[in-house]
Motif scaffolding. Sequence first.
Motif, PDB file in Angstrom:
ATOM      1  N   MET A  92     -14.191 102.056 -37.427  1.00 32.50           N
ATOM      2  CA  MET A  92     -14.469 100.827 -36.682  1.00 32.50           C
ATOM      3  C   MET A  92     -15.187 101.142 -35.377  1.00 32.50           C
ATOM      4  O   MET A  92     -16.187 100.506 -35.034  1.00 32.50           O
ATOM      5  N   ILE A  93     -14.675 102.138 -34.658  1.00 32.60           N
ATOM      6  CA  ILE A  93     -15.260 102.499 -33.366  1.00 32.60           C
ATOM      7  C   ILE A  93     -16.616 103.153 -33.561  1.00 32.60           C
ATOM      8  O   ILE A  93     -17.588 102.839 -32.869  1.00 32.60           O
ATOM      9  N   ILE A  94     -16.693 104.068 -34.517  1.00 34.54           N
ATOM     10  CA  ILE A  94     -17.945 104.788 -34.767  1.00 34.54           C
ATOM     11  C   ILE A  94     -19.069 103.816 -35.100  1.00 34.54           C
ATOM     12  O   ILE A  94     -20.203 103.930 -34.591  1.00 34.54           O
ATOM     13  N   GLU A  95     -18.787 102.833 -35.938  1.00 28.58           N
ATOM     14  CA  GLU A  95     -19.817 101.878 -36.327  1.00 28.58           C
ATOM     15  C   GLU A  95     -20.148 100.901 -35.207  1.00 28.58           C
ATOM     16  O   GLU A  95     -21.296 100.470 -35.063  1.00 28.58           O
ATOM     17  N   GLN A  96     -19.168 100.557 -34.393  1.00 30.81           N
ATOM     18  CA  GLN A  96     -19.441  99.682 -33.256  1.00 30.81           C
ATOM     19  C   GLN A  96     -20.299 100.380 -32.200  1.00 30.81           C
ATOM     20  O   GLN A  96     -21.128  99.750 -31.548  1.00 30.81           O
TER      21      GLN A  96
ATOM     22  N   ASN B 248     -17.362  92.824 -40.678  1.00 31.67           N
ATOM     23  CA  ASN B 248     -17.558  93.718 -41.816  1.00 31.67           C
ATOM     24  C   ASN B 248     -16.612  93.490 -42.981  1.00 31.67           C
ATOM     25  O   ASN B 248     -16.773  94.112 -44.035  1.00 31.67           O
ATOM     26  N   ARG B 249     -15.627  92.655 -42.802  1.00 34.22           N
ATOM     27  CA  ARG B 249     -14.677  92.372 -43.873  1.00 34.22           C
ATOM     28  C   ARG B 249     -14.524  90.859 -44.018  1.00 34.22           C
ATOM     29  O   ARG B 249     -15.058  90.088 -43.228  1.00 34.22           O
ATOM     30  N   ASP B 250     -13.807  90.450 -45.008  1.00 38.75           N
ATOM     31  CA  ASP B 250     -13.521  89.033 -45.222  1.00 38.75           C
ATOM     32  C   ASP B 250     -12.014  88.839 -45.056  1.00 38.75           C
ATOM     33  O   ASP B 250     -11.280  88.702 -46.031  1.00 38.75           O
ATOM     34  N   PRO B 251     -11.549  88.847 -43.794  1.00 40.92           N
ATOM     35  CA  PRO B 251     -10.099  88.834 -43.552  1.00 40.92           C
ATOM     36  C   PRO B 251      -9.454  87.534 -44.020  1.00 40.92           C
ATOM     37  O   PRO B 251     -10.026  86.452 -43.857  1.00 40.92           O
ATOM     38  N   ASP B 252      -8.256  87.679 -44.606  1.00 44.58           N
ATOM     39  CA  ASP B 252      -7.518  86.486 -44.996  1.00 44.58           C
ATOM     40  C   ASP B 252      -6.812  85.903 -43.770  1.00 44.58           C
ATOM     41  O   ASP B 252      -6.926  86.431 -42.652  1.00 44.58           O
ATOM     42  N   SER B 253      -6.091  84.811 -43.963  1.00 40.83           N
ATOM     43  CA  SER B 253      -5.476  84.122 -42.825  1.00 40.83           C
ATOM     44  C   SER B 253      -4.462  85.004 -42.094  1.00 40.83           C
ATOM     45  O   SER B 253      -4.346  84.936 -40.866  1.00 40.83           O
ATOM     46  N   ASP B 254      -3.746  85.843 -42.838  1.00 39.61           N
ATOM     47  CA  ASP B 254      -2.765  86.721 -42.199  1.00 39.61           C
ATOM     48  C   ASP B 254      -3.455  87.745 -41.304  1.00 39.61           C
ATOM     49  O   ASP B 254      -2.983  88.028 -40.192  1.00 39.61           O
ATOM     50  N   GLU B 255      -4.564  88.287 -41.789  1.00 35.48           N
ATOM     51  CA  GLU B 255      -5.261  89.291 -40.992  1.00 35.48           C
ATOM     52  C   GLU B 255      -5.941  88.651 -39.785  1.00 35.48           C
ATOM     53  O   GLU B 255      -5.971  89.236 -38.698  1.00 35.48           O
TER      54      GLU B 255
ATOM     55  N   ASP C 132     -13.718  92.549 -33.525  1.00 37.43           N
ATOM     56  CA  ASP C 132     -15.085  92.164 -33.862  1.00 37.43           C
ATOM     57  C   ASP C 132     -15.564  92.885 -35.117  1.00 37.43           C
ATOM     58  O   ASP C 132     -16.252  92.288 -35.954  1.00 37.43           O
ATOM     59  N   TRP C 133     -15.203  94.155 -35.267  1.00 31.51           N
ATOM     60  CA  TRP C 133     -15.630  94.913 -36.455  1.00 31.51           C
ATOM     61  C   TRP C 133     -15.048  94.293 -37.726  1.00 31.51           C
ATOM     62  O   TRP C 133     -15.770  94.108 -38.718  1.00 31.51           O
ATOM     63  N   VAL C 134     -13.769  93.969 -37.698  1.00 29.00           N
ATOM     64  CA  VAL C 134     -13.141  93.392 -38.898  1.00 29.00           C
ATOM     65  C   VAL C 134     -13.794  92.054 -39.243  1.00 29.00           C
ATOM     66  O   VAL C 134     -14.120  91.784 -40.405  1.00 29.00           O
TER      67      VAL C 134
END
Length: 205
Positions: free
Chosen positions: A60-64, A26-33, A21-23
Amino acid sequence: GTKNSGDPVPGLSLIKMLMADWVLSNRDPDSDEIARLRRMIVDSNDESADKIWEKYGEKMIIEQVRKYHLQDTKPEDHRWGYTKSSLPDLALFVSTLRAENPGSPVLWWMRSPARKAADGTVQDWGTGTLPGVNGSKYGWDNDGSVVASLSYGPGFVVASFTIGDAKDQTEDVHEAMARVPYFQRQYARRTHEDIITVEALAPGE
């Protein structure tokens, strides 16, 4: 909840839900990610989780924790698998995600866990065996002597952690949930449907 359900415990692979959920948020993951995140949830793939942790780390955990107001969750030993959490925290995370982002890929991936995980473990125990469940995530230690599961359905989220094997947890979960009115109705309806099915299959008897 049982008397010790609020105790911090190893989050095992349930922590992968927080990471994915964090990724996604908070990021713009490509298809591989994205494929890697999906494997973390559907196949409970540890190698994919290791790569995500190596890339983004414990932030990731700290921000979640801050985002979802989690009380008992914190990273341990700088590894995702040792992150401590509690059943109320994990249930709160999923229930909040359902309310605020019902189209989340994490929730959709939970709807179709692989029959066998990446390491060959059959994912079919605990909260995932309750009537009315729509999605589940499972966790376990390397030798299967500690297991966890979290599931959601219409109007509920249930999480369980057991020092024991999958069979132990399934028995514990059904014993506990049989005292909850919603599940009492579900058990009764399922039993009624089973009777009707049997009668329909044997009309001459």
